[in-house]
Design an enzyme around this catalytic site. Structure first.
Site, short mmCIF file in Angstrom:
data_model
loop_
_atom_site.label_atom_id
_atom_site.label_comp_id
_atom_site.label_asym_id
_atom_site.label_seq_id
_atom_site.Cartn_x
_atom_site.Cartn_y
_atom_site.Cartn_z
N GLY A 74 99.70 8.56 21.92
CA GLY A 74 99.07 8.68 23.20
C GLY A 74 100.10 8.34 24.26
O GLY A 74 101.25 7.92 24.03
N GLY A 75 99.35 8.04 25.37
CA GLY A 75 100.64 7.48 26.46
C GLY A 75 101.62 8.29 26.83
O GLY A 75 102.54 8.02 27.79
N TYR A 128 113.26 22.79 24.72
CA TYR A 128 113.43 21.22 24.97
C TYR A 128 114.79 21.14 25.47
O TYR A 128 115.69 21.51 24.95
CB TYR A 128 113.60 20.78 23.41
N PRO A 175 100.38 10.42 32.10
CA PRO A 175 99.79 9.80 33.04
C PRO A 175 98.17 9.96 32.52
O PRO A 175 98.00 11.35 32.64
CB PRO A 175 100.00 10.14 34.29
#
Length: 310
Positions: free
Chosen positions: A225-226, A67, A229
């Site tokens: 979610g999201g 990360y 793409p």
């Protein structure tokens, strides 16, 4: 405003109530640290945000050495204080690749898993990481898999078990796996599973039920979610918007609360770089969904992941 110096005994109650991870009691609402990289240009703000999470009662932080190419683990090391009693969970199976087409590449081979564990230990300055997740590529959304990164599960688990026997990790978790893979891995003593899971991504309901029966922590990622793409957003769903209005909460809070209502072994790790969003995520742990609201949310159909067309 700073958030440093609050002793563990003076912090808020556990957000979302108490859950179990590797036999340890933790807050059911934790913190996913990946978003700290958005504060790369303001390290003090990143440290303060994490300290604020601890002050709010968060005692379960999910991270990885890849990360932010190590930045996130550096922030966690700086933010942790003696007496914080925070469970740090990390993962292996990939490494940073800043110059690559995407800033991440798989590192699935046993010697790469070991090297990643050592890198986490060095960055966090810990003698042992209590839970280490093996990020596989069996399910969900993943990066391309070169031939040399197709590695047998048993070979990986043998290395992870050796690392546990050496005291470098405390327990083993899995990420992005199928039910069959989890069944195969059970003899190694799996304590948690991280898969994509949300109101609109429910392909793993059978896996969740299995984890519940086996008392394995279920730690969904992309809970709203999201994130990519082609991945539907929970907060776009009319039923979620209606529930939020009815409850006087945000759509994101409703989405997180729905996950907590799924099963007692669900632990959340929502991530954010914004103090207000952090507070809202923590507050989601106190939301009670009535039967009518739950039924309306349960009726939302799963939305399949669609690969964007170029």
């Amino acid at each position: 405003m700073t958030f440093e110096g609050t002793p563990a005994s003076a912090r808020a109650e556990r957000p979302g109530g108490a859950g179990l991870m590797a036999g340890r009691t933790v807050s059911r609402v934790g913190y996913g640290a990946m978003q700290l990289d958005r504060l790369r240009d303001d390290r003090d703000a990143a440290v303060a945000l994490l300290r604020h999470a601890f002050d709010l009662g968060v005692d379960h932080v999910d991270t990885a050495q890849f990360y932010g190419d190590g930045f996130v683990n550096d922030v966690i090391r700086e933010a942790l204080r003696p007496g914080d009693d925070v469970l740090v969970v990390s993962k292996v199976g990939a490494v940073s690749d800043p110059g690559g087409p995407i800033p991440l590449r798989l590192a699935q081979r046993p010697h790469e898993l070991r090297a990643s564990v050592e890198a986490n230990l060095a960055a966090l300055r810990l003698e042992r990481i209590e839970v280490m997740n093996l990020r596989r590529v069996d399910a969900g959304i993943t990066v391309p898999v070169p031939d040399d990164q197709i590695v047998d599960l048993d070979d990986q688990l043998a290395e992870m078990t050796a690392l546990r026997d050496e005291g470098k990790i405390g327990a083993i978790g899995l990420s992005s796996v199928t039910l069959d893979v989890l069944r195969r891995a059970l003899p190694a003593g799996i304590v948690c599973v991280q898969n994509v899971h949300s109101l609109v991504a429910r392909d793993d309901e059978d896996l969740l039920r299995f984890c519940t029966d086996e008392q394995i922590a279920w730690v969904p990622y992309f809970p709203l979610g999201g994130a990519l793409p082609g991945l539907a957003k929970v907060t776009d769903e009319p039923a979620v918007l209606a529930a939020a209005q009815h409850l006087g909460r945000t759509p994101a809070q409703v989405a997180l609360a729905w996950l907590l209502h799924r099963a007692p072994n669900v632990l959340l790790i929502p991530g954010t770089a914004d103090p207000g969003h952090l507070e809202a995520n923590v507050a989601a742990g106190s939301i009670t969904l009535d039967e009518e609201t739950l039924a309306s949310l349960d009726a939302v159909p799963a939305r399949p992941f669609t690969v964007p067309q170029h």
